[in-house]
Design a protein around this motif. Sequence first.
Motif, PDB file in Angstrom:
ATOM      1  N   ILE A 201      16.284   3.724 -17.745  1.00  0.00           N
ATOM      2  CA  ILE A 201      15.722   2.328 -17.961  1.00  0.00           C
ATOM      3  C   ILE A 201      16.618   1.479 -18.887  1.00  0.00           C
ATOM      4  CG2 ILE A 201      13.708   1.403 -19.083  1.00  0.00           C
ATOM      5  CD1 ILE A 201      12.062   3.496 -18.387  1.00  0.00           C
ATOM      6  N   ASP A 202      17.252   1.873 -19.636  1.00  0.00           N
ATOM      7  CA  ASP A 202      18.051   1.057 -20.353  1.00  0.00           C
ATOM      8  C   ASP A 202      19.445   0.632 -19.348  1.00  0.00           C
ATOM      9  OD1 ASP A 202      16.858   1.067 -22.592  1.00  0.00           O
ATOM     10  OD2 ASP A 202      18.032   2.597 -23.869  1.00  0.00           O
ATOM     11  N   ALA A 203      19.881   1.591 -18.742  1.00  0.00           N
ATOM     12  CA  ALA A 203      21.169   1.176 -17.744  1.00  0.00           C
ATOM     13  C   ALA A 203      20.669   0.218 -16.688  1.00  0.00           C
ATOM     14  CB  ALA A 203      21.296   2.262 -17.177  1.00  0.00           C
ATOM     15  N   LYS A 204      19.358   0.492 -16.178  1.00  0.00           N
ATOM     16  CA  LYS A 204      18.979  -0.708 -15.108  1.00  0.00           C
ATOM     17  C   LYS A 204      18.642  -1.844 -15.990  1.00  0.00           C
ATOM     18  CE  LYS A 204      17.442  -0.969 -10.963  1.00  0.00           C
ATOM     19  NZ  LYS A 204      18.222  -1.136  -9.781  1.00  0.00           N
ATOM     20  N   ARG A 205      18.117  -2.039 -17.016  1.00  0.00           N
ATOM     21  CA  ARG A 205      17.754  -3.178 -17.693  1.00  0.00           C
ATOM     22  C   ARG A 205      19.248  -3.998 -17.793  1.00  0.00           C
ATOM     23  NH1 ARG A 205      14.905  -2.147 -22.391  1.00  0.00           N
ATOM     24  NH2 ARG A 205      16.750  -1.437 -23.205  1.00  0.00           N
ATOM     25  N   GLU A 206      20.334  -3.344 -18.217  1.00  0.00           N
ATOM     26  CA  GLU A 206      21.517  -3.882 -18.652  1.00  0.00           C
ATOM     27  C   GLU A 206      22.062  -4.284 -17.324  1.00  0.00           C
ATOM     28  OE1 GLU A 206      24.051  -1.030 -20.610  1.00  0.00           O
ATOM     29  OE2 GLU A 206      22.958  -1.297 -22.250  1.00  0.00           O
ATOM     30  N   GLN A 207      21.866  -3.390 -16.118  1.00  0.00           N
ATOM     31  CA  GLN A 207      22.483  -3.968 -14.847  1.00  0.00           C
ATOM     32  C   GLN A 207      21.540  -5.185 -14.436  1.00  0.00           C
ATOM     33  OE1 GLN A 207      21.637  -1.198 -11.548  1.00  0.00           O
ATOM     34  NE2 GLN A 207      23.037  -2.110 -10.209  1.00  0.00           N
ATOM     35  N   ILE A 208      20.410  -5.272 -14.466  1.00  0.00           N
ATOM     36  CA  ILE A 208      19.522  -6.416 -13.915  1.00  0.00           C
ATOM     37  C   ILE A 208      19.941  -7.751 -14.988  1.00  0.00           C
ATOM     38  CG2 ILE A 208      17.208  -7.553 -14.158  1.00  0.00           C
ATOM     39  CD1 ILE A 208      16.327  -4.408 -13.411  1.00  0.00           C
ATOM     40  N   THR A 209      20.099  -7.652 -16.197  1.00  0.00           N
ATOM     41  CA  THR A 209      20.487  -8.908 -16.917  1.00  0.00           C
ATOM     42  C   THR A 209      21.947  -9.373 -17.124  1.00  0.00           C
ATOM     43  OG1 THR A 209      20.925  -7.251 -19.048  1.00  0.00           O
ATOM     44  CG2 THR A 209      18.626  -8.151 -18.650  1.00  0.00           C
ATOM     45  N   GLY A 210      22.874  -8.252 -16.338  1.00  0.00           N
ATOM     46  CA  GLY A 210      24.086  -8.504 -16.488  1.00  0.00           C
ATOM     47  C   GLY A 210      24.827  -8.164 -17.725  1.00  0.00           C
ATOM     48  N   ALA A 211      24.287  -7.615 -18.602  1.00  0.00           N
ATOM     49  CA  ALA A 211      24.579  -7.113 -20.035  1.00  0.00           C
ATOM     50  C   ALA A 211      25.684  -5.959 -19.771  1.00  0.00           C
ATOM     51  CB  ALA A 211      23.624  -6.582 -20.887  1.00  0.00           C
ATOM     52  N   ASP A 212      25.750  -5.305 -18.680  1.00  0.00           N
ATOM     53  CA  ASP A 212      26.974  -4.308 -18.430  1.00  0.00           C
ATOM     54  C   ASP A 212      27.916  -4.923 -18.181  1.00  0.00           C
ATOM     55  OD1 ASP A 212      25.855  -5.224 -16.057  1.00  0.00           O
ATOM     56  OD2 ASP A 212      26.257  -3.078 -15.005  1.00  0.00           O
ATOM     57  N   LYS A 213      28.118  -6.194 -17.918  1.00  0.00           N
ATOM     58  CA  LYS A 213      29.246  -6.918 -17.367  1.00  0.00           C
ATOM     59  C   LYS A 213      30.165  -7.517 -18.430  1.00  0.00           C
ATOM     60  CE  LYS A 213      27.666  -7.104 -12.662  1.00  0.00           C
ATOM     61  NZ  LYS A 213      27.218  -7.911 -11.598  1.00  0.00           N
ATOM     62  N   VAL A 214      29.340  -7.714 -19.649  1.00  0.00           N
ATOM     63  CA  VAL A 214      29.849  -8.527 -20.674  1.00  0.00           C
ATOM     64  C   VAL A 214      30.713  -7.537 -21.573  1.00  0.00           C
ATOM     65  CG1 VAL A 214      29.226  -9.471 -23.118  1.00  0.00           C
ATOM     66  CG2 VAL A 214      27.574  -9.759 -20.888  1.00  0.00           C
ATOM     67  N   GLU A 215      32.029  -8.042 -21.915  1.00  0.00           N
ATOM     68  CA  GLU A 215      33.100  -7.370 -22.512  1.00  0.00           C
ATOM     69  C   GLU A 215      32.657  -7.534 -23.850  1.00  0.00           C
ATOM     70  OE1 GLU A 215      36.890  -7.391 -21.524  1.00  0.00           O
ATOM     71  OE2 GLU A 215      36.534  -7.912 -19.451  1.00  0.00           O
ATOM     72  N   LEU A 216      32.482  -6.468 -24.728  1.00  0.00           N
ATOM     73  CA  LEU A 216      32.387  -6.539 -26.137  1.00  0.00           C
ATOM     74  C   LEU A 216      33.761  -6.627 -26.762  1.00  0.00           C
ATOM     75  CD1 LEU A 216      29.651  -3.715 -26.763  1.00  0.00           C
ATOM     76  CD2 LEU A 216      29.448  -6.014 -26.683  1.00  0.00           C
ATOM     77  N   PRO A 217      33.627  -7.576 -27.902  1.00  0.00           N
ATOM     78  CA  PRO A 217      34.949  -7.741 -28.674  1.00  0.00           C
ATOM     79  C   PRO A 217      35.327  -6.517 -29.579  1.00  0.00           C
ATOM     80  CG  PRO A 217      33.466  -8.819 -29.654  1.00  0.00           C
ATOM     81  CD  PRO A 217      32.767  -8.467 -28.383  1.00  0.00           C
ATOM     82  N   ALA A 218      36.660  -6.292 -29.513  1.00  0.00           N
ATOM     83  CA  ALA A 218      37.116  -5.213 -30.307  1.00  0.00           C
ATOM     84  C   ALA A 218      36.643  -5.486 -31.675  1.00  0.00           C
ATOM     85  CB  ALA A 218      38.688  -5.068 -30.342  1.00  0.00           C
ATOM     86  N   ALA A 219      36.069  -4.361 -32.356  1.00  0.00           N
ATOM     87  CA  ALA A 219      35.627  -4.340 -33.700  1.00  0.00           C
ATOM     88  C   ALA A 219      36.581  -4.970 -34.880  1.00  0.00           C
ATOM     89  CB  ALA A 219      35.116  -3.182 -33.991  1.00  0.00           C
ATOM     90  N   LYS A 220      36.185  -5.782 -35.510  1.00  0.00           N
ATOM     91  CA  LYS A 220      37.422  -6.363 -36.467  1.00  0.00           C
ATOM     92  C   LYS A 220      37.014  -5.780 -37.997  1.00  0.00           C
ATOM     93  CE  LYS A 220      38.609 -10.381 -34.195  1.00  0.00           C
ATOM     94  NZ  LYS A 220      38.484 -12.039 -34.000  1.00  0.00           N
ATOM     95  N   THR A 221      37.680  -4.856 -38.465  1.00  0.00           N
ATOM     96  CA  THR A 221      37.304  -4.429 -39.690  1.00  0.00           C
ATOM     97  C   THR A 221      38.121  -5.073 -40.787  1.00  0.00           C
ATOM     98  OG1 THR A 221      38.955  -2.540 -39.468  1.00  0.00           O
ATOM     99  CG2 THR A 221      36.519  -2.291 -38.490  1.00  0.00           C
ATOM    100  N   SER A 222      37.834  -4.769 -42.070  1.00  0.00           N
ATOM    101  CA  SER A 222      38.651  -5.375 -43.219  1.00  0.00           C
ATOM    102  C   SER A 222      39.964  -4.176 -43.392  1.00  0.00           C
ATOM    103  CB  SER A 222      37.822  -5.070 -44.509  1.00  0.00           C
ATOM    104  OG  SER A 222      37.384  -4.039 -44.678  1.00  0.00           O
ATOM    105  N   SER A 223      39.717  -3.158 -42.579  1.00  0.00           N
ATOM    106  CA  SER A 223      40.986  -2.378 -42.912  1.00  0.00           C
ATOM    107  C   SER A 223      42.439  -2.856 -42.316  1.00  0.00           C
ATOM    108  CB  SER A 223      40.901  -0.907 -42.396  1.00  0.00           C
ATOM    109  OG  SER A 223      40.701  -1.163 -41.015  1.00  0.00           O
ATOM    110  N   ALA A 224      42.116  -3.727 -41.455  1.00  0.00           N
ATOM    111  CA  ALA A 224      43.541  -4.430 -40.903  1.00  0.00           C
ATOM    112  C   ALA A 224      43.877  -5.200 -41.980  1.00  0.00           C
ATOM    113  CB  ALA A 224      43.200  -5.283 -39.834  1.00  0.00           C
ATOM    114  N   LEU A 225      43.256  -5.892 -42.839  1.00  0.00           N
ATOM    115  CA  LEU A 225      43.644  -6.810 -43.889  1.00  0.00           C
ATOM    116  C   LEU A 225      44.113  -6.108 -44.865  1.00  0.00           C
ATOM    117  CD1 LEU A 225      43.672  -9.688 -44.924  1.00  0.00           C
ATOM    118  CD2 LEU A 225      41.729  -9.394 -45.941  1.00  0.00           C
ATOM    119  N   LEU A 226      43.462  -5.097 -45.356  1.00  0.00           N
ATOM    120  CA  LEU A 226      43.813  -3.982 -46.490  1.00  0.00           C
ATOM    121  C   LEU A 226      45.181  -3.538 -46.231  1.00  0.00           C
ATOM    122  CD1 LEU A 226      40.341  -2.728 -47.486  1.00  0.00           C
ATOM    123  CD2 LEU A 226      41.573  -4.665 -48.441  1.00  0.00           C
ATOM    124  N   ASP A 227      45.433  -3.294 -44.756  1.00  0.00           N
ATOM    125  CA  ASP A 227      46.581  -2.442 -44.712  1.00  0.00           C
ATOM    126  C   ASP A 227      47.818  -3.114 -44.590  1.00  0.00           C
ATOM    127  OD1 ASP A 227      45.196  -0.142 -44.662  1.00  0.00           O
ATOM    128  OD2 ASP A 227      44.952   0.008 -42.385  1.00  0.00           O
TER     129      ASP A 227
END
Length: 69
Positions: A20-46
């Motif tokens: 059901i979750d997969a079908k809902r994502e397909q119907i709403t188009g959420a499956d085509k949205v690219e999620l941004p890479a997670a930005k963490t504070s570790s990049a700043l700390l490193d």
Amino acid sequence: MAADSTSAQAATSQQVRTQIDAKREQITGADKVELPAAKTSSALLDAPVAIDDAPDQAETQNQNQEQQP
């Protein structure tokens, strides 16, 4: 036998939910949205800290002592 039935129902329930979750994502188009890479504070700390323009530690301590009344 009841334990087997409950576990089979839970597995089936999870499978249905996943479908059901997969079908809902397909119907709403959420499956085509690219999620941004997670930005963490570790990049700043490193990242290296540039200390080329930092005053000498002794110089800083002398200035602090001169400012105290």
